[in-house]
Design an enzyme around this catalytic site. Structure first.
Site, PDB file in Angstrom:
ATOM      1  N   SER B 316       0.865  -0.877  -0.112  1.00  0.00           N
ATOM      2  CA  SER B 316       0.040   0.128  -0.046  1.00  0.00           C
ATOM      3  C   SER B 316       0.904   0.794   0.005  1.00  0.00           C
ATOM      4  CB  SER B 316      -0.967   0.181   1.184  1.00  0.00           C
ATOM      5  OG  SER B 316      -1.644   0.946   1.101  1.00  0.00           O
ATOM      6  N   TRP B 319       2.138   1.595  -3.794  1.00  0.00           N
ATOM      7  CA  TRP B 319       1.328   2.439  -4.774  1.00  0.00           C
ATOM      8  C   TRP B 319       1.052   3.724  -4.363  1.00  0.00           C
ATOM      9  CZ3 TRP B 319      -3.047   5.020  -3.757  1.00  0.00           C
ATOM     10  CH2 TRP B 319      -3.935   5.235  -4.267  1.00  0.00           C
ATOM     11  N   HIS B 320       1.341   4.192  -3.021  1.00  0.00           N
ATOM     12  CA  HIS B 320       1.452   5.695  -2.877  1.00  0.00           C
ATOM     13  C   HIS B 320       2.422   6.505  -3.497  1.00  0.00           C
ATOM     14  CE1 HIS B 320      -1.624   5.233   0.467  1.00  0.00           C
ATOM     15  NE2 HIS B 320      -2.335   5.755  -0.147  1.00  0.00           N
ATOM     16  N   GLY B 321       3.534   5.427  -3.993  1.00  0.00           N
ATOM     17  CA  GLY B 321       4.576   6.429  -4.621  1.00  0.00           C
ATOM     18  C   GLY B 321       6.111   5.548  -4.345  1.00  0.00           C
ATOM     19  N   PHE B 467      -0.455  10.675  -7.356  1.00  0.00           N
ATOM     20  CA  PHE B 467      -0.304   9.140  -6.661  1.00  0.00           C
ATOM     21  C   PHE B 467      -0.732   8.146  -7.848  1.00  0.00           C
ATOM     22  CE2 PHE B 467      -0.535  10.082  -2.602  1.00  0.00           C
ATOM     23  CZ  PHE B 467       1.197  10.474  -2.131  1.00  0.00           C
TER      24      PHE B 467
END
Lengths: 338, 467
Positions: B316, B319-321, B467
């Site tokens: 997770s 996923w954001h960066g 993102f």
């Protein structure tokens, strides 16, 4: 009655209420921003003083010089002293840097006549930051002076916004509201400067003193907006028979940073020189006399302003401008001695 | 689609005007085909708005959408017992643009240490993470629940519904597709009112709270613990009101079109445990990870559940960066959830203590979210963990930094934010309905006035667009 009820059943009442609230709030905010905002009111009144002096200079001397920029310009240049000691009719058309480079420039152009001289004294931080839309204060000031075209269709051809954006800028914003609230509960004046701080030529002084410990920083290169503005301004001045030059504002600089600051300023002026001539100020905008500043590192007090005014008077009288070779030498000298 | 920009609303108004005019002009010819017209018009509007955002993201969206649909059509004609094998080909194909734009630079230059300058210049297309995940979920759900392939027009409307395409909520097939299949432009007074309420609240969150707080976010201090905590606090509040604001506006716009979207935030800062926090923060992404990663790994019923939790949160984070800081952010949350699950029931902390611990953890973790420079991040973590950094001199330095008009304005905004959080807490405690009291007519009127009065002149982009 029945028909009107059935007609209204298709109206989303809560949505309409919210929209109406938004519209009414905006109208109140816009009226406040243009007519009651203490900053706008102050600069509106200051503008009248400057216009009157400009009209007097045109009337009495034919051609004149207008110098403009942010508050550093307002605090630095004493037009009456220039007239008395150097015979130069100069109008100080400085304003609030928060209005943005475009509005400050547009405001200055209005009083120019063929044969006049325009000296740009915009602060480097205004020229190196991006021109991404006009700041709210600039929009409010231009509307208050009935010149919305300064932001909608600026002569300098950059930084324009559309009517909707201009309308949205006619609001105070959180910082303004809360600082005003703070001043109100502390019993302080709603704006730190007052009308009596102005002198006849548009020069401003304040009794407030804040010890200076650091100078003002700015970016490494002219912004794209500044380049476009200078190009267009140069073109405009040629077309309208106005002589144009740039004069770097003086800023307090701690003595141990003097060479670095002068080096940086010289590099900045070298970029400016590609568009407009630059007045040859040997201080390169760095002043180490901390006691000659009032309430900010870019606001000289009377003594500081007298020195800056005298230097400007000499430059104007002799039309002393930097050559590229001289400026390159100044850059090299500051490198050698660092 | 930046809901905080006048350009978006201008384009939307223009698009809707064209649709209404066409509907009126073509009325005699549309009698039996009005539903088809409405669906086509909604799709055209969505694609037009996406194209106005960025042609790159528009192209990627279309390519991945067509690829997903055609791939699914092909798989559905094959033996159902072998569907899961084909998924191993289709899902990587769906994820390929996301992986390239988002992770190629990190993997090649940061992890492998190869110096490929061209990858440094890659700009992540807006919304790619969101619409890619929605399409992956669509493919998996269709096959897992043996659902029929929808009509292409309905599928494209499901994948490209403009209020949520760029930053969510990430919707599921069972929730959004049936609504798209039944879509018609309808004038519903109740839906318009509900939509307007959510848009007004969303704009207040974004323009009044998030955009103003952004001006006080100072990530520069490295050695002063108090200033780092203040930056974490300001950033944590800002990102919440920024993203929750966006999600509420998306819900409001959808509501006006008579479409129900999933509530993406439910007052997460009123949570008294980390488990509750993740039930309230970015709900649709949490559900996505739960259903498509955590549960397939065995979920919480296997012995290695703690590993599953950690893996889900690290993924997770990534996923954001693409960056070690996001790994750290995910890992902090993963550890917090494992600890919460191990000791939460046994300890039974008072609610206020649970809330304090939850806030301490989540605001501490925000450091890993905003500080992308790994070396600086490590220095800041060290500062936070050094008792000496909390000394009197550090406190005085922090106070001195903010002892100006700037500091006073920050305090005013923090007080305003606290009042809003109080209403959020009351909404949950008394009504169990997030934002209930904030959506009361009198409160909303006050919020609209505050938005108009206090919103700064310049809007910031939505953080989650990155993102």
């Amino acid at each position: 009655m029945a028909s009107s009820t059935s007609r209204f059943k298709y109206v989303p009442g809560r949505a309409v209420l919210l929209l109406a609230t938004a519209l009414a709030s905006w109208v109140i905010c816009a009226v406040y921003s243009v007519y009651f905002n203490p900053e706008v009111v102050h600069y509106h009144q200051g503008d009248a003083i400057k216009r009157a002096w400009a009209a007097q200079m045109t009337r009495e001397h034919g051609s004149k010089t207008i110098i403009y920029g942010g508050s550093s310009c307002e605090f630095s240049v004493d037009g009456e002293r220039l007239l008395a000691n150097y015979g130069e009719p100069v109008v100080n058309d400085g304003g609030h840097a928060g209005m943005g480079a475009v509005v400050l420039t547009e405001s200055a152009l209005g009083d120019l006549r063929r044969g006049d001289t325009l000296i740009i004294a915009l602060e480097p931080f205004l020229m190196t930051a991006p021109f991404d839309g006009e700041p709210s204060l600039g929009v409010q000031f231009s509307v208050a002076l009935h010149h919305p075209e300064w932001v909608l269709h600026p002569v300098v051809g950059v930084g324009d916004i559309n009517s909707f954006q201009a309308a949205m800028a006619l609001r105070p914003g959180g910082f303004h509201v809360f600082t005003l609230f703070g001043k109100f509960i502390l019993g302080q004046p709603l704006y730190r400067y007052k009308l009596s701080d102005y002198h006849r030529s548009g020069w401003k002084q304040t009794a407030v003193r804040v010890p200076q410990t650091a100078g003002a920083g700015f970016g490494p290169h002219l912004s794209t907006g500044a380049r476009i503005m200078l190009t267009n301004l140069s073109q405009w001045s040629r077309t309208n028979g106005v002589r144009l030059a740039y004069s770097l504002p003086w800023c307090y600089c701690p003595p141990d940073e003097l060479r670095d600051v002068r080096h940086k300023n010289a590099e900045y002026l070298a970029e400016i020189m590609a568009f407009v001539p630059v007045l040859r100020d040997p201080t390169l905008g760095a002043d180490t006399v901390a006691t000659d500043f009032a309430d900010a590192a870019l606001h000289p007090d009377e003594a500081g302003a007298a020195r800056r005014t005298d230097e400007l008077g000499r430059e104007l009288k002799q039309w002393d401008i930097w050559t590229r070779t001289e400026l390159d030498r100044a850059i090299a000298d500051s490198l050698d001695t660092r | 689609m930046n809901f905080a920009e006048s350009r978006f609303w201008g384009l939307l108004a223009a698009g809707m005007t064209v649709i209404v005019l066409l509907r009126w002009i073509l009325k005699p010819w549309l009698a039996s085909r009005r539903a088809e017209f409405d669906k086509a018009a909604l799709l055209s509007l969505g694609l037009f708005l996406l194209l106005c955002v960025s042609w790159v993201t528009f192209l990627i969206f279309l390519v991945v959408a067509i690829l997903s649909y055609v791939g699914l059509m092909w798989i559905l004609r094959r033996d159902p017992r072998r569907w899961h094998y084909y998924l191993f080909f289709l899902i990587p194909l769906q994820l390929a643009p996301l992986v390239y734009y988002k992770y190629a630079n990190f993997a090649v230059n940061d992890v492998l240490g190869l110096n490929v300058p061209s990858l440094h210049q890659l700009v992540i297309p807006v919304g790619i993470s969101f619409y890619t995940f929605q399409k992956v979920a669509f493919v998996v759900d269709t096959l897992a629940f043996k659902q029929p392939l929808p009509r292409f027009l309905d599928y494209l409307n499901f994948a490209g519904f403009f209020p949520q395409i760029v930053a969510g909520p990430i919707e599921r097939r069972k929730d959004l597709l049936p609504q798209m299949e039944a879509f018609r432009f309808r004038w519903s007074v109740e839906q318009m009112n509900r939509g307007a309420e959510r848009i007004a609240l969303g704009l207040f969150f974004k323009m009044c709270l998030a955009d103003n707080l952004a001006a006080f976010f100072d990530p520069a201090p490295v050695g002063n613990a108090y200033q780092i905590w203040l930056a974490n606090l300001v950033f944590g509040l800002r990102i919440y009101y920024d993203f929750a604001g966006y999600s509420l506006i998306a819900l409001g716009l959808a509501s006006m079109l008579d479409i129900r979207l999933t509530l993406n935030f439910a007052s997460p800062y009123c949570s008294s445990s980390m488990v509750e926090f993740w039930r309230r923060w970015h709900i649709t992404l949490s559900q996505w990870f739960r259903d498509y990663l955590y549960v397939p790994l065995g979920g919480g019923r296997v012995r290695w559940w703690a590993f599953n939790v950690m893996l889900v949160f690290v993924v997770s984070g990534v996923w954001h960066g693409a960056g070690w800081n996001f790994v750290l952010w995910g890992a902090i949350h993963g550890v917090a959830l494992v600890v919460n699950r191990l000791f939460g029931r046994r300890l039974k902390l008072p609610a206020i203590l649970g809330w304090l611990l939850t806030m301490l953890t989540s605001f501490c973790a925000w450091l890993g979210f905003y500080e992308t420079r790994t070396s600086v991040l490590m220095m800041k973590v060290k500062t936070l963990l050094t008792p000496h950094a909390y000394g009197r001199s550090a406190f005085h330095e922090a106070v001195h930094q903010w002892s100006s008009a700037q500091g006073f304005v920050l305090i005013c905004f923090l007080l305003l934010t606290s009042a809003v959080l109080l209403l959020e807490w009351q909404s949950i405690a008394r009504r169990d309905a997030p934002y209930y009291y904030l959506c009361r007519p009198a409160v909303l009127v006050a919020l609209v006035i505050l938005t108009v009065m206090l919103a700064p002149g310049k809007s910031n982009g939505f953080i989650y667009f990155a993102f």
